[in-house]
Design an enzyme around this catalytic site. Structure first.
Site, PDB file in Angstrom:
ATOM      1  CE  LYS A  42      33.460  31.073 -10.842  1.00 40.19           C
ATOM      2  NZ  LYS A  42      34.335  31.522  -9.744  1.00 40.19           N
ATOM      3  CB  SER A  53      16.745  19.910 -10.432  1.00 34.42           C
ATOM      4  OG  SER A  53      15.542  20.527 -10.824  1.00 34.42           O
ATOM      5  CB  THR A  66      20.769  19.733  -7.312  1.00 33.03           C
ATOM      6  OG1 THR A  66      19.520  19.239  -7.795  1.00 33.03           O
ATOM      7  CG2 THR A  66      21.042  21.115  -7.822  1.00 33.03           C
ATOM      8  CE1 TYR A  67      17.131  17.137 -12.458  1.00 32.08           C
ATOM      9  CE2 TYR A  67      17.676  16.251 -10.308  1.00 32.08           C
ATOM     10  CZ  TYR A  67      16.743  16.554 -11.268  1.00 32.08           C
ATOM     11  OH  TYR A  67      15.413  16.302 -11.032  1.00 32.08           O
ATOM     12  N   GLY A  77      12.395  21.675  -5.104  1.00 34.37           N
ATOM     13  CA  GLY A  77      12.357  20.564  -4.160  1.00 34.37           C
ATOM     14  C   GLY A  77      13.130  20.883  -2.894  1.00 34.37           C
TER      15      GLY A  77
END
Length: 114
Positions: A9, A25, A57-58, A73
């Site tokens: 985290k 992302s 997301t990534y 995005g």
């Protein structure tokens, strides 16, 4: 039995920009990614402390030492520059192994620095 637990985290990182015209992302300073034991393309959850939004997301590597935290995005609709977010990743592991596992937690300082 496999369970999902907190792996890493980055707690209370400040969004530096939101770029709607990107494929998607979260771009994050590579120093923060390394400190949190996160890698590029890893699935993450982003929780926005300012508006309560949550998204999956990534990660994309941001310039090392830049302090960048950019919502890209569609994610750009979930927050804006100046918002405080928590970036979370999880891991699946055996129940007994999970009892002993210690997650990595990073608390960035001003400017999203370590």
């Amino acid at each position: 039995m496999q369970i999902e637990i907190l792996k890493s985290k980055v707690h209370r990182v400040v969004v530096t920009e939101a770029n709607l015209n990107y494929v998607g992302s979260l771009t994050l300073d590579e120093d923060l990614m390394d400190a949190a034991n996160m890698i590029e393309n890893e699935k993450i959850t982003v929780v926005n402390a300012n508006n309560g939004e949550r998204l999956e997301t990534y990660l994309i590597k941001g310039q090392r030492g830049s302090g960048v935290c950019c919502l890209n995005g569609p994610a750009a609709r979930k927050g804006m520059a100046g918002d405080t977010v928590v970036v979370i990743s999880y891991a699946s592991m055996d129940f007994e192994e999970a009892k002993k596992f210690k997650p990595t937690v990073v608390f960035p300082k001003e400017g999203n620095k370590l």
